[in-house]
Design an enzyme around this catalytic site. Sequence first.
Site, PDB file in Angstrom:
ATOM      1  CB  THR A 193      -0.937   0.002   1.216  1.00  0.00           C
ATOM      2  OG1 THR A 193      -0.177  -0.108   2.423  1.00  0.00           O
ATOM      3  CG2 THR A 193      -1.915  -1.177   1.136  1.00  0.00           C
ATOM      4  CG  ASP A 245      -5.637  -0.311  10.534  1.00  0.00           C
ATOM      5  OD1 ASP A 245      -4.600  -0.951  10.284  1.00  0.00           O
ATOM      6  OD2 ASP A 245      -5.710   0.531  11.452  1.00  0.00           O
TER       7      ASP A 245
END
Length: 309
Positions: free
Chosen positions: A220, A252
């Site tokens: 990411t 998350d």
Amino acid sequence: MSKVVVFGSMNMDLSIACDRVPQVGETLEGFDFICNPGGKGANQAVASSRLGAPTAMIAAVGKDSFGSDLLQGLSDSCVDCAHVRSLNDATTGVAVIVRTHGDNRIILDPGANHALSFDDVEPIMRDVIEPNDVFVCQLECALDTTYLAIRLAHELGARVIFNPAPARVFPDDLWGSIDLLCLNETECEIITGILPSDDDSCRDALAVLKGRGVSDVVLTLGSSGSAALSDGTLLRRAPLAIDAVDSTGAGDTYIGSFAVALLEGKDLEASMDFATKASAYTCLSAGAQQAIAWRADLDAWDAPGPRQK
């Protein structure tokens, strides 16, 4: 029915916005203070549950007001909290977050997150985890407990998603127990020595990580989206063209939504697309758990296209 089982942290996030980060010894006026349930593990569990997967949490909090609020937040998001312990001899974990123009800086007191030993966690895992479940964990709990839990989840036939955050080098014999390693660019650089700043460095870093025995790896990359390697082909996903308010829970949410995608049988590319959309939605409002979409809201969202370079 297969489910998601999260072993991880639960924190109360104390978050405040300001126009810039203060210098040493400087006091700045802030605004938009939020006291919001958080913690990487709890955030990932909330994302998984709200986005459609039966989800159970293994964790610990203090027997205090923050702990009660965190448990209520998980319950309100339909997370099974039967295996979250409330401890008399530890305080609930706390994260202090400073938000500036969509970015954040975080200081963490782990508190009860470090209280559970493997002797505490093992019987719960053996009772709860079934083959083809998805097991999710991070590095905000006791390290030895976490490493042993990853190995046990693999032995029990679960698909293991590991988010090595906060970043650190972990034991070499852990790699073969991980089905999906999901990490950001800072964590990638610490673990591999390679900062994934362009296509070539992303490919090199992903190749190094997959070469250590992990089935799949997803990077990411914040405002640069995400990247993965499939059969030697680099997969890139650009972020959506949104006006981000707060990125606190985005990473998350990406991991929790990826767990949902795996349960639903999506392939790597489709899972990246689903997680990209879910994490973008989280950035539209402040806070961590309170910003995470329910599945119906995400499905109904007319999301913008990818951000152009």
